[in-house]
Design a protein around this motif. Structure first.
Motif, PDB file in Angstrom:
ATOM      1  N   LYS A   6       1.063   4.991  -1.515  1.00  0.00           N
ATOM      2  CA  LYS A   6       1.441   6.148  -0.709  1.00  0.00           C
ATOM      3  C   LYS A   6       2.933   6.135  -0.391  1.00  0.00           C
ATOM      4  O   LYS A   6       3.598   5.098  -0.519  1.00  0.00           O
ATOM      5  N   ARG A  19       0.828  -1.209   0.000  1.00  0.00           N
ATOM      6  CA  ARG A  19       0.000   0.000   0.000  1.00  0.00           C
ATOM      7  C   ARG A  19       0.856   1.249   0.000  1.00  0.00           C
ATOM      8  O   ARG A  19       0.375   2.344  -0.236  1.00  0.00           O
ATOM      9  N   SER A  20       2.141   1.078   0.371  1.00  0.00           N
ATOM     10  CA  SER A  20       3.011   2.262   0.459  1.00  0.00           C
ATOM     11  C   SER A  20       4.457   1.859   0.224  1.00  0.00           C
ATOM     12  O   SER A  20       4.810   0.674   0.246  1.00  0.00           O
ATOM     13  N   VAL A  29      -4.880   7.162   9.463  1.00  0.00           N
ATOM     14  CA  VAL A  29      -5.312   6.881   8.093  1.00  0.00           C
ATOM     15  C   VAL A  29      -5.757   5.422   8.067  1.00  0.00           C
ATOM     16  O   VAL A  29      -4.923   4.510   8.110  1.00  0.00           O
ATOM     17  N   ALA A  82       8.145   8.917  -4.961  1.00  0.00           N
ATOM     18  CA  ALA A  82       6.823   9.194  -4.379  1.00  0.00           C
ATOM     19  C   ALA A  82       5.821   9.540  -5.477  1.00  0.00           C
ATOM     20  O   ALA A  82       4.671   9.063  -5.462  1.00  0.00           O
ATOM     21  N   CYS A 135       4.845   6.497  -7.407  1.00  0.00           N
ATOM     22  CA  CYS A 135       3.952   5.661  -6.591  1.00  0.00           C
ATOM     23  C   CYS A 135       2.548   6.240  -6.555  1.00  0.00           C
ATOM     24  O   CYS A 135       1.550   5.509  -6.672  1.00  0.00           O
ATOM     25  N   ARG A 136       2.444   7.552  -6.385  1.00  0.00           N
ATOM     26  CA  ARG A 136       1.120   8.173  -6.322  1.00  0.00           C
ATOM     27  C   ARG A 136       0.313   7.898  -7.586  1.00  0.00           C
ATOM     28  O   ARG A 136      -0.904   7.734  -7.546  1.00  0.00           O
ATOM     29  N   ASP A 182       3.003  11.187   2.209  1.00  0.00           N
ATOM     30  CA  ASP A 182       1.703  10.960   2.847  1.00  0.00           C
ATOM     31  C   ASP A 182       1.808  10.729   4.348  1.00  0.00           C
ATOM     32  O   ASP A 182       0.878  11.030   5.085  1.00  0.00           O
TER      33      ASP A 182
END
Ligand code: SF4
Length: 365
Positions: free
Chosen positions: A155, A126-127, A339, A146, A149-150, A177
Motif C-alpha cells: 500500500k 506492508r506499505s 485498516v 504507488a 507497489c500496488r 491508500d
C-alpha cells in the motif's frame, strides 16, 4: 533532458509570457529557467518539469506508527522516503534540511518505482510512505511508485500538509491508500504568518479525502507553545474535525522542538498535549493521541464502544492487543475504524536505513 527531469501536466500559459504551475494554491508563475517556490518544479523548454523524478534523500524502514498512523496496519514496517523541497515555508519545520534543500543534484539515493516496490517487498514492508517532505511537489514520481507497489500488494501512504489544488489532488489520491494530513493550526493568520500559506485549501483536502475517497485519513497537529496551542484554537479545530469529518478521524497532538527559524520557543510541555487530547475527546473525537512524548495512556487506543484498551502503545512499540482480525473490539464487538488485517505486525520501534540505488533503471519510465 536529465533523466531526473520529467515533463508535468498541471500548468498553463498565462498570456504574459509566463507559465503557471497548477499543482498547489501557490500558483507559481515562471519565466524560462525559473524554479517554483518548492524548488523542485521548474520551467524548462516552455513547460513545467519535475527536477527530482527518481531521486530521494534516503530510504528508511520505520514503524507505521511513526508517520503517525495508529489505525492502519498497526505494528507493520513501512519503507519511507522523501525528496527535496516543500511548497510551504513553515518557520518551525522539523525536517528543514530536506524541505529547504537546494542540493537536488546531490540527493543521496536514486531508484526507479519498480526498484522501490521490489525493495519494500524484500524488506517485508506492508506499505511505502512518501514522507520527510511533501509528496504534493513530486506527485508524478509518487504516483508511479504507488502503482508499482500496488502491483505487489503493497500500500501507499502520503504524509502531507494537504496544500494542493483540486485537479491534481483527485488524480494523486486515486493511487494512495492512507494519508496523514498535517493540520498546522486553525487560523488563517497562523498559516499566513508562520507557514507562508493558507488554511482553507488544507481543510478542502481533508473534506475531499473523507467524503469523496476511500483513503484512510489521520490528522497531525504540532502544538507550538504560544503560537497555536490555545484552548480556543484546539477547541475550534477539533469541533470542526468532528463536525465536518466525523468522530472517527484520529487526531495526533505532537510535541514541537525548537528548530529552523523558530528557536525562541520552548518544547511543548506534556501537559499541553494531554490538555489538547482532553479537549478533542470532549468535542467528540473518538481517537485522540499524544505524540513525540512518553505517554503510554495517551498513545494507546481505546474502543469507542466500551472504553476498553484495544491497542497498547508506548511511543511506537505495541503492547497488549485486543482486536479481532477484522478490527473489532474483543470485549464488546464494536468495529474500530481503520485498516486492520489479521494480527498486529511485530516491527516494533526500529528504524532501519537502507540503500537501494539503481540509477540504471531510471531511464525505463
Ligand atoms: S507545486 Fe511548486 S511550483 Fe507548483 S505552485 Fe506549488 S510551490 Fe509553485
Amino acid at each position: 533532458m536529465d533523466r531526473a527531469m520529467v515533463v508535468t501536466k498541471y500548468w498553463h500559459r498565462t498570456g504574459d509570457g509566463r507559465v503557471q504551475c497548477d499543482v498547489c494554491p501557490r500558483a507559481c508563475r515562471l519565466h524560462e529557467g525559473q524554479r517554483g517556490f518548492c524548488f523542485v518544479r521548474m520551467r524548462q523548454d516552455d513547460a513545467i518539469v519535475l527536477a527530482t523524478y527518481g531521486r530521494s534523500s534516503g530510504y528508511c524502514v520505520d514503524p507505521i506508527e511513526k508517520k503517525p498512523l495508529n489505525h492502519f496496519l498497526p505494528g507493520s514496517p513501512v519503507l519511507s522516503f522523501g525528496t527535496a523541497g516543500c511548497n510551504l515555508g513553515c518557520r518551525f519545520c522539523q525536517n528543514w534540511d530536506i524541505s529547504k534543500s537546494r542540493e537536488i543534484d546531490t540527493l543521496a539515493d536514486a531508484a526507479s518505482p519498480e526498484a522501490i516496490a521490489e525493495a519494500a517487498a524484500d524488506l517485508g514492508c506492508r506499505s511505502v510512505a512518501f514522507t520527510y517532505n511533501d509528496p504534493v511537489i513530486f506527485l508524478e514520481y509518487a504516483i508511479d511508485v504507488a502503482d508499482a507497489c500496488r502491483e505487489r500488494g503493497i500500500k501507499a501512504v502520503a504524509v502531507t500538509a494537504g496544500y494542493m489544488s483540486a485537479e491534481p489532488r483527485a488524480e494523486f489520491y486515486r493511487h494512495i491508500d492512507a494519508a496523514n494530513v498535517d493540520l498546522k493550526g486553525f487560523t488563517g493568520d497562523f498559516y499566513r504568518r508562520v507557514c507562508l500559506g493558507k488554511l482553507d485549501p488544507v481543510l478542502e483536502t481533508l473534506v475531499y479525502l473523507k467524503h469523496q475517497t476511500d483513503v484512510w485519513v489521520e490528522i497531525t497537529n504540532l502544538l507550538i507553545p504560544g503560537a497555536n496551542d490555545s484552548d480556543a484554537e484546539v477547541g475550534a479545530m477539533t469541533e470542526w474535525v468532528a463536525g465536518q469529518l466525523g468522530p472517527d478521524v484520529p487526531v495526533h497532538f505532537t510535541a514541537f522542538h525548537p528548530d529552523f527559524k523558530m528557536r525562541d520557543r520552548p518544547p511543548t510541555p506534556p501537559q499541553t498535549l494531554a490538555r489538547a487530547r482532553r479537549i478533542a475527546r470532549d468535542n467528540g473525537i473518538r481517537y485522540a493521541y499524544t505524540g513525540n512524548t512518553h505517554d503510554a495512556a495517551g498513545q494507546s487506543t481505546y474502543c469507542h464502544g466500551c472504553g476498553g484498551l484495544v491497542i497498547e502503545r508506548d511511543w511506537y512499540q505495541l503492547g497488549a492487543w485486543r482486536l479481532t482480525s477484522d478490527g473489532r473490539c474483543a470485549g464488546c464487538g464494536t468495529l474500530v475504524p481503520g485498516v486492520f488485517d489479521g494480527p498486529p505486525g511485530t516491527w516494533g520501534q526500529r528504524r532501519l536505513p537502507v540503500r537501494l540505488a539503481s540509477p540504471a533503471r531510471l531511464g525505463q519510465r
